[in-house]
Write a protein that holds these residues in place. Structure first.
Motif, PDB file in Angstrom:
ATOM      1  N   GLY A 164      21.515  28.186 -21.987  1.00 29.77           N
ATOM      2  CA  GLY A 164      22.165  28.806 -23.893  1.00 29.77           C
ATOM      3  C   GLY A 164      22.315  28.122 -24.890  1.00 29.77           C
ATOM      4  N   THR A 165      20.759  27.288 -25.028  1.00 35.85           N
ATOM      5  CA  THR A 165      20.318  26.774 -26.356  1.00 35.85           C
ATOM      6  C   THR A 165      20.814  27.346 -27.611  1.00 35.85           C
ATOM      7  N   GLY A 166      21.298  26.589 -28.775  1.00 36.05           N
ATOM      8  CA  GLY A 166      21.800  27.867 -29.908  1.00 36.05           C
ATOM      9  C   GLY A 166      22.679  28.026 -29.650  1.00 36.05           C
ATOM     10  N   LEU A 167      23.664  28.472 -28.719  1.00 33.82           N
ATOM     11  CA  LEU A 167      24.866  28.938 -28.846  1.00 33.82           C
ATOM     12  C   LEU A 167      26.248  28.230 -28.776  1.00 33.82           C
ATOM     13  N   PHE A 170      25.293  16.369 -19.517  1.00 32.30           N
ATOM     14  CA  PHE A 170      24.297  15.082 -19.532  1.00 32.30           C
ATOM     15  C   PHE A 170      24.245  14.650 -21.162  1.00 32.30           C
ATOM     16  N   ARG A 171      24.718  15.862 -21.990  1.00 30.27           N
ATOM     17  CA  ARG A 171      23.661  15.030 -23.375  1.00 30.27           C
ATOM     18  C   ARG A 171      25.094  15.305 -23.698  1.00 30.27           C
ATOM     19  N   GLU A 172      25.856  15.480 -23.455  1.00 27.79           N
ATOM     20  CA  GLU A 172      27.442  15.200 -23.828  1.00 27.79           C
ATOM     21  C   GLU A 172      28.214  13.586 -23.489  1.00 27.79           C
ATOM     22  N   MET A 179      17.361  21.352 -26.964  1.00 29.44           N
ATOM     23  CA  MET A 179      16.315  20.737 -26.025  1.00 29.44           C
ATOM     24  C   MET A 179      14.951  19.916 -26.899  1.00 29.44           C
ATOM     25  N   ASP A 180      14.846  18.728 -26.405  1.00 26.92           N
ATOM     26  CA  ASP A 180      14.243  18.448 -27.210  1.00 26.92           C
ATOM     27  C   ASP A 180      12.328  18.032 -26.903  1.00 26.92           C
ATOM     28  N   ALA A 193      22.416  10.459 -26.978  1.00 27.72           N
ATOM     29  CA  ALA A 193      20.476  10.000 -27.248  1.00 27.72           C
ATOM     30  C   ALA A 193      19.145  10.861 -25.832  1.00 27.72           C
ATOM     31  N   SER A 194      20.556  10.961 -24.915  1.00 27.09           N
ATOM     32  CA  SER A 194      19.397  11.253 -23.704  1.00 27.09           C
ATOM     33  C   SER A 194      18.121  12.537 -24.210  1.00 27.09           C
ATOM     34  N   LYS A 195      17.035  12.728 -23.622  1.00 28.95           N
ATOM     35  CA  LYS A 195      16.121  13.789 -23.888  1.00 28.95           C
ATOM     36  C   LYS A 195      15.804  14.692 -22.984  1.00 28.95           C
ATOM     37  N   LEU A 196      15.601  16.027 -23.660  1.00 22.33           N
ATOM     38  CA  LEU A 196      16.281  16.866 -22.745  1.00 22.33           C
ATOM     39  C   LEU A 196      15.141  17.826 -22.860  1.00 22.33           C
ATOM     40  N   ALA A 197      14.583  18.258 -21.769  1.00 24.48           N
ATOM     41  CA  ALA A 197      13.325  19.209 -21.354  1.00 24.48           C
ATOM     42  C   ALA A 197      13.588  20.445 -20.938  1.00 24.48           C
ATOM     43  N   VAL A 198      12.354  22.184 -20.828  1.00 29.81           N
ATOM     44  CA  VAL A 198      12.310  22.547 -19.609  1.00 29.81           C
ATOM     45  C   VAL A 198      11.017  23.384 -19.995  1.00 29.81           C
ATOM     46  N   PHE A 199      10.175  23.353 -18.420  1.00 31.23           N
ATOM     47  CA  PHE A 199       8.951  24.405 -18.354  1.00 31.23           C
ATOM     48  C   PHE A 199       9.273  25.245 -17.765  1.00 31.23           C
ATOM     49  N   SER A 200       9.110  26.680 -18.779  1.00 38.08           N
ATOM     50  CA  SER A 200       9.280  27.612 -17.671  1.00 38.08           C
ATOM     51  C   SER A 200       8.522  28.913 -17.894  1.00 38.08           C
ATOM     52  N   THR A 201       8.679  29.468 -16.801  1.00 36.84           N
ATOM     53  CA  THR A 201       7.654  30.826 -17.235  1.00 36.84           C
ATOM     54  C   THR A 201       8.526  31.463 -16.846  1.00 36.84           C
ATOM     55  N   TRP A 202       9.788  31.838 -17.542  1.00 40.27           N
ATOM     56  CA  TRP A 202      11.105  32.727 -17.370  1.00 40.27           C
ATOM     57  C   TRP A 202      11.352  32.257 -19.286  1.00 40.27           C
ATOM     58  N   LEU A 203      11.265  32.883 -20.675  1.00 44.14           N
ATOM     59  CA  LEU A 203      12.197  32.384 -20.978  1.00 44.14           C
ATOM     60  C   LEU A 203      13.605  32.895 -21.135  1.00 44.14           C
ATOM     61  N   ASP A 204      14.358  33.920 -20.494  1.00 43.33           N
ATOM     62  CA  ASP A 204      16.081  33.784 -20.425  1.00 43.33           C
ATOM     63  C   ASP A 204      16.340  32.580 -19.526  1.00 43.33           C
ATOM     64  N   ASN A 205      15.727  31.527 -19.032  1.00 46.13           N
ATOM     65  CA  ASN A 205      15.925  30.348 -18.739  1.00 46.13           C
ATOM     66  C   ASN A 205      16.848  29.076 -19.366  1.00 46.13           C
TER      67      ASN A 205
END
Length: 414
Positions: free
Chosen positions: A138-141, A114-116, A149-150, A120-132
């Motif tokens: 793989g953010t920042g890799l 989606f970002r590629e 993520m935004d 300009a898309s806005k992405l979000a993740v809300f999670s009870t587990w950081l590894d997701n």
């Protein structure tokens, strides 16, 4: 016709404004409620999930790949999440367990695609587990081109001060509530383009107590959390020029004996479900053959985004909405013949068939060179492979229909 012409002249003469049809942007939220079997979900009162399904639909589905084949996939949490995120089974994405040791980032997640396509898309993740976020997405890799993520709201399982760990796992429920409230707030106030909400408590309770009143109660809690998200979506649709897709699912089933464990290939461990507000659901959605890997293609079809063939040809799933050409692609021997088969959903269109002996995409992310060998009516449902191709030890076949694509491998000794 003369009357219509006179009305048009009147509008021009008096400069009357004729409003254009409102253009509404499309947004997507997918939710994973961990480890809820279809039979338990169907037995427990879930008014919010029911309301969503009345708008769109509910169906049983499966995870775990195809048993006994190269796609067989453990029915384990992180494995299931990544099958959703990448639209592929474990032989491709390579997440084999919850340790997430060596993901194959050549198979892009829905967030990276989606970002590629829309930088300009806005992405979000809300999670009870950081590894997701940090391992699966793989953010920042460097392997994910430093995807970010935004909005990200996660990692609270590591905060033992705000969420002190207790012997009954109540802290997980508190984190789920915290995550769902924040997700609802961000959706309502900001409206990210693509969001993932992951909630864990139902799986934690399943492991502790198995089937029974404790799990039933956990399911009712998760339904309330989904209700917060659903209310935020309805607010956005009412007060903004937006249309939203919500799809809620689970990552795996549970053991038939007592509902405590999972990971194997029994029918109950493989059993999942989907709830969505989507209205254009196709017959495949309720066929009993839909699976976890169908969600990624569905997201992009809903968003009307054209995914590059290099990624589409690797997907193991097909869209759950709109027209489809075929499903259930298989490769097998019948007597002396090697037959490529599929289940046609289109009686008039054609399907193009190609093959590649390389698998550069899996190894390096580079596109494979595909040799197109035939184009036949999709309604035939099968194709006899030329002998010189059938005798090769390993190759992959690609099918390109008018409405969707697919693939199947001959794996040799892999």
């Amino acid at each position: 016709m003369k009357k219509i012409f006179l009305i048009f002249c009147f509008l021009l003469a008096f400069n009357v404004h004729v409003p254009a049809q409102e253009i509404r942007s499309k947004k997507v939220l997918f939710v994973i409620l961990d480890g809820i079997t279809p039979d338990n979900l169907e037995r427990v009162a879930t008014p919010n999930l029911d309301e969503i399904s009345k708008v769109g639909g509910y169906a049983r589905a499966f995870t775990g790949g195809i048993p006994g084949t190269y796609t067989e996939t453990p029915t384990i949490s992180a494995v299931g999440y990544n099958s959703l995120l990448t639209g592929t089974w474990v032989n491709k994405h390579n997440v084999k367990g919850n340790s997430i040791r060596n993901p194959n980032y050549n198979y892009w997640t829905v967030f990276r695609i989606f970002r590629e396509i829309k930088p300009a898309s806005k992405l979000a993740v809300f999670s009870t587990w950081l590894d997701n976020r940090t391992k699966l997405i793989g953010t920042g890799l460097p392997q994910t081109n430093y995807l970010q993520m935004d909005w990200s709201f996660d990692g609270f399982e590591k905060d033992t001060i705000a969420f002190p760990h207790d012997s009954l796992g109540r802290f997980i429920l508190n984190i789920d509530n915290y995550v769902s409230y924040e997700a609802a707030h961000v959706i309502k106030t900001e409206g990210p383009d693509l969001s993932w909400v992951y909630l864990q408590y139902t799986d934690d309770i399943g492991h502790r107590f198995g089937d029974g009143p404790e799990t039933d109660l956990a399911i009712t809690y998760s339904d309330r959390q989904v209700g917060r998200l659903w209310e935020a979506i309805k607010y956005r649709e009412k007060h903004h020029s937006e249309d939203w897709m919500i799809l809620v699912t689970t990552d795996h089933g549970r053991s038939a004996q007592d509902g405590r464990e999972h990971g194997g290939q029994t029918e109950r461990e493989r059993g999942i479900w989907m709830v969505t507000n989507l209205k254009d659901l196709n017959p495949y959605f309720k066929s009993g053959k839909a699976s976890m890997v169908d969600i990624a293609p569905t997201i992009f079809r809903y968003l009307d985004l054209e995914v590059p063939a290099i990624h589409r040809y690797e997907w193991d799933g097909i869209p759950l909405i709109g027209q489809i050409s075929f499903s259930q692609v298989t490769l097998g021997e019948e007597g002396s013949e090697t037959l490529l088969k599929w289940e046609p959903y289109d009686s008039e269109g054609e399907v193009k068939i190609g093959f590649s002996e390389s698998n550069k995409f899996r190894l390096s992310g580079e596109p494979d060179s595909i040799s197109w060998i035939d184009k036949i009516p999709v309604g035939w449902g099968k194709f006899k492979l030329p002998k010189e191709l059938a005798e090769k030890e390993r190759f992959k076949l690609v099918l390109e229909g008018e409405d969707n694509s697919g693939n199947v491998w001959k794996t040799g000794k892999e």
